[in-house]
Structures are given as structure tokens and as C-alpha cells.
Design a protein around this motif. Structure first.
Motif, mmCIF file in Angstrom:
data_model
loop_
_atom_site.group_PDB
_atom_site.id
_atom_site.type_symbol
_atom_site.label_atom_id
_atom_site.label_comp_id
_atom_site.label_asym_id
_atom_site.label_seq_id
_atom_site.Cartn_x
_atom_site.Cartn_y
_atom_site.Cartn_z
ATOM 1 N N ASP A 1 50.034 72.545 39.956
ATOM 2 C CA ASP A 1 51.476 72.507 39.751
ATOM 3 C C ASP A 1 52.160 71.631 40.794
ATOM 4 O O ASP A 1 53.112 70.904 40.493
ATOM 5 C CB ASP A 1 52.060 73.916 39.757
ATOM 6 N N GLU A 2 51.674 71.678 42.051
ATOM 7 C CA GLU A 2 52.235 70.834 43.101
ATOM 8 C C GLU A 2 51.962 69.359 42.818
ATOM 9 O O GLU A 2 52.826 68.504 43.010
ATOM 10 C CB GLU A 2 51.639 71.227 44.457
ATOM 11 N N LEU A 3 50.747 69.076 42.356
ATOM 12 C CA LEU A 3 50.378 67.697 42.049
ATOM 13 C C LEU A 3 51.238 67.142 40.923
ATOM 14 O O LEU A 3 51.708 65.993 40.990
ATOM 15 C CB LEU A 3 48.899 67.628 41.669
ATOM 16 N N ALA A 4 51.480 67.943 39.909
ATOM 17 C CA ALA A 4 52.310 67.482 38.791
ATOM 18 C C ALA A 4 53.736 67.206 39.243
ATOM 19 O O ALA A 4 54.327 66.175 38.897
ATOM 20 C CB ALA A 4 52.293 68.528 37.673
ATOM 21 N N ALA A 5 54.311 68.115 40.041
ATOM 22 C CA ALA A 5 55.688 67.943 40.512
ATOM 23 C C ALA A 5 55.806 66.747 41.446
ATOM 24 O O ALA A 5 56.732 65.936 41.323
ATOM 25 C CB ALA A 5 56.154 69.215 41.212
ATOM 26 N N PHE A 6 54.849 66.620 42.356
ATOM 27 C CA PHE A 6 54.899 65.513 43.311
ATOM 28 C C PHE A 6 54.657 64.184 42.597
ATOM 29 O O PHE A 6 55.253 63.157 42.945
ATOM 30 C CB PHE A 6 53.862 65.726 44.414
ATOM 31 N N GLY A 7 53.788 64.199 41.591
ATOM 32 C CA GLY A 7 53.536 62.983 40.822
ATOM 33 C C GLY A 7 54.776 62.483 40.112
ATOM 34 O O GLY A 7 55.002 61.269 40.017
ATOM 35 N N ARG A 8 55.603 63.412 39.640
ATOM 36 C CA ARG A 8 56.846 63.005 38.967
ATOM 37 C C ARG A 8 57.807 62.339 39.947
ATOM 38 O O ARG A 8 58.478 61.355 39.601
ATOM 39 C CB ARG A 8 57.503 64.225 38.313
ATOM 40 N N VAL A 9 57.868 62.865 41.162
ATOM 41 C CA VAL A 9 58.737 62.264 42.176
ATOM 42 C C VAL A 9 58.256 60.858 42.515
ATOM 43 O O VAL A 9 59.051 59.907 42.597
ATOM 44 C CB VAL A 9 58.771 63.144 43.443
ATOM 45 N N LEU A 10 56.947 60.696 42.702
ATOM 46 C CA LEU A 10 56.408 59.368 43.019
ATOM 47 C C LEU A 10 56.616 58.389 41.871
ATOM 48 O O LEU A 10 56.905 57.210 42.107
ATOM 49 C CB LEU A 10 54.913 59.472 43.346
ATOM 50 N N ALA A 11 56.467 58.874 40.652
ATOM 51 C CA ALA A 11 56.667 57.994 39.491
ATOM 52 C C ALA A 11 58.102 57.493 39.435
ATOM 53 O O ALA A 11 58.352 56.312 39.132
ATOM 54 C CB ALA A 11 56.303 58.734 38.208
ATOM 55 N N LEU A 12 59.055 58.359 39.728
ATOM 56 C CA LEU A 12 60.456 57.956 39.726
ATOM 57 C C LEU A 12 60.722 56.928 40.825
ATOM 58 O O LEU A 12 61.437 55.940 40.609
ATOM 59 C CB LEU A 12 61.348 59.184 39.927
ATOM 60 N N MET A 13 60.113 57.144 41.992
ATOM 61 C CA MET A 13 60.296 56.198 43.090
ATOM 62 C C MET A 13 59.613 54.867 42.778
ATOM 63 O O MET A 13 60.148 53.797 43.090
ATOM 64 C CB MET A 13 59.754 56.793 44.403
ATOM 65 N N GLN A 14 58.451 54.905 42.136
ATOM 66 C CA GLN A 14 57.760 53.680 41.747
ATOM 67 C C GLN A 14 58.591 52.886 40.739
ATOM 68 O O GLN A 14 58.698 51.656 40.837
ATOM 69 C CB GLN A 14 56.401 54.016 41.126
#
Length: 274
Positions: free
Chosen positions: A106-119
Motif C-alpha cells: 500500500d505504501e509503494l502504491a501511494a508513493f508511486g502515485r506521488v512520484l508519477a505526478l512529479m515525473q
């Protein structure tokens, strides 16, 4: 600020350079997205796999394993780029904070969404507010890490976001320690610089970090000693003088007490195990 991948960085440097110990002059956050590999930060080896998150801070000594199939997202930024938000300041400024986490799904999914938005924002043509948007997105990213760190360490005494008078004093002490550890290891000197008594400073360190002021000072000096032994060819005597020891024998005794081996043995041996 920059965003890239581990494979892109590897394509730009030689294999020998990538495998050698070296220091970064900036912050680097790395999220492993595939493969496995070992990554060493300040002489501690971290086995990495999907969901491994690492935060390398300026001047930390890093080293890859010679061969790895690991791929990762990288976020790189200077010390002056992030917004100065209180929530993540301890994580940003403190070199003795944790630098490796294994994220849950769940942490990986949430953090991945933040990184995707920043990318997405990083790749978008700047229309005038790009840097400000990236600064805010980076702040969100750092607060996510701060929150995950506190969640994974909630059963320990250390407060990753210290608050109140003790928390403020502790953060001031850590900043003073970072600028003065080469010149003094005396608790009294740090208390005087912070305009408080040694007892008050000791109480703040105990409450926030769960250890003594002296232990934190010595840990920082030992950390720098290990960095210099790994990253440079400086003689042990020169390293001792750089860290404020007037006698190399006193430095040797200090190092053995903190690391359980002599400086020479540490430099010659597999120091990533220590």
C-alpha cells in the motif's frame, strides 16, 4: 531538481566508477521498481528489491554492488531546493536519520502515485510556475517519506518529527553538531553554543533520540571517520587531525570503541558489513 532512472545514470558513467565508493553533493531519493541488488550507504549494505526506498544525503559515501539487474526511479535535488516545511525538516537535515525502508504494497502504491505526478510535471514544458509546482510536489514526496518512517518506527522512542521545546533544541543541536563535530566533542561546548545547560541538552536528546548527547556527538565523528577511510587515501594520522584528535593513538582508541575494529582493519576489510 532532476528526475531520472538508475539505468540512465549507469549509461553515463563507467562501470568502475559506479562500483567505486563516492560521495554525492546533493540529495538523492531512489525507489527500486524492478530487479535486486546491493547498495551501500556509509558502510552499511542494504539488499534492495522492488519497493526498497533509499534516501542518500549530501556527503554520504555510496557504492553499488559490481553487478546488479536493479532498476529504480531517482529524484535528485540540492539542499536549498525544497520548501522549508517543518514536517520533514528533521529527515532533510539529519545525516543520522534512517536512509533505507522496505515499503509495504500500500505504501509503494501511494508513493508511486506521488512520484508519477512529479515525473509528469518534471517533463511538462515550463509555463512559468514549473519550479514552484515541483517544489511543492517534492515537499509532498518528503512528507510521505517522513510519514512512512514514523509509521515503521512507531514502536521506538525516536520521534522523526520532534516537536515542542525539546524538539526545537534537538534540531538546533543537530545543526550545530554538523558544523562543529570536527572541532569539539565536548557536550559543554555544544550547550554553550545553544545557550542552554548540558543537563537541558541531555534531556532533549534523551526525549527525542533516546540516547545521550555524547553518544550522538561520537556517532557523528565515527561516521565521518568511516567515510574518510572508505572514500579517501588519506593517512590515518591526517584523518585523526581533521577530526580534531591531537594524537593518532587517541583516535585509534576512539574508533575501536565505536566500530569494534582499528581504522586500518576497517579500511582494508569488507567495511560494508559494519
Amino acid at each position: 531538481m532532476a528526475m531520472t532512472s538508475l539505468s540512465e545514470v549507469r549509461a553515463q558513467v563507467s562501470r568502475s566508477f559506479a562500483a567505486a565508493p563516492h560521495r554525492l553533493a546533493y540529495h538523492q531519493i531512489m525507489l527500486v521498481r524492478s530487479g535486486t541488488g546491493d547498495f551501500t550507504i556509509d558502510s552499511t549494505r542494504y539488499p534492495c528489491r522492488v519497493g526498497s526506498l533509499l534516501w542518500i544525503r549530501p556527503n554520504q559515501v555510496i557504492q553499488f554492488a559490481p553487478a546488479t539487474n536493479m532498476e529504480a526511479h531517482l529524484v535528485m535535488f540540492t539542499e536549498t531546493f525544497p520548501l522549508r516545511l517543518r514536517a520533514h525538516m528533521g529527515m532533510l537535515d539529519d545525516v543520522l536519520r534512517p536512509c533505507h525502508w522496505q515499503l509495504r504494497d500500500d505504501e509503494l502504491a501511494a508513493f508511486g502515485r506521488v512520484l508519477a505526478l512529479m515525473q509528469e510535471e518534471f517533463e511538462r514544458p515550463d509555463q512559468g510556475l514549473g519550479e514552484d509546482i515541483l517544489k511543492h510536489l517534492l515537499a509532498v514526496t518528503l512528507m510521505h517519506i517522513d510519514q512512512m518512517c514514523r509509521s515503521q518506527r512507531k514502536d521506538q522512542r525516536e520521534a522523526d518529527t520532534p516537536t515542542g521545546e525539546n524538539g526545537e533544541l534537538f534540531l538546533r543541536f543537530r545543526r550545530e553538531l554538523e558544523s562543529s563535530y570536527r572541532t569539539t566533542r565536548l557536550v559543554e561546548d555544544y550547550a554553550a553554543a545553544l545557550n542552554c545547560t548540558p543537563r537541558t541538552l541531555s534531556r532533549a536528546c534523551r526525549i527525542v533520540a533516546g540516547t545521550s548527547t555524547k553518544d550522538l556527538i561520537d556517532a557523528r565523528v565515527a561516521l565521518e571517520a568511516k567515510r574518510l577511510l572508505v572514500h579517501t587515501d588519506l593517512p590515518v594520522g591526517t584523518i585523526a587531525r581533521q577530526l580534531g584528535f591531537t594524537e593518532v593513538t587517541n583516535f585509534g582508541k576512539f574508533f575501536v570503541r565505536r566500530v569494534n575494529m582499528t581504522p586500518g582493519t576497517f579500511r582494508r576489510g569488507d567495511d560494508s558489513q559494519n
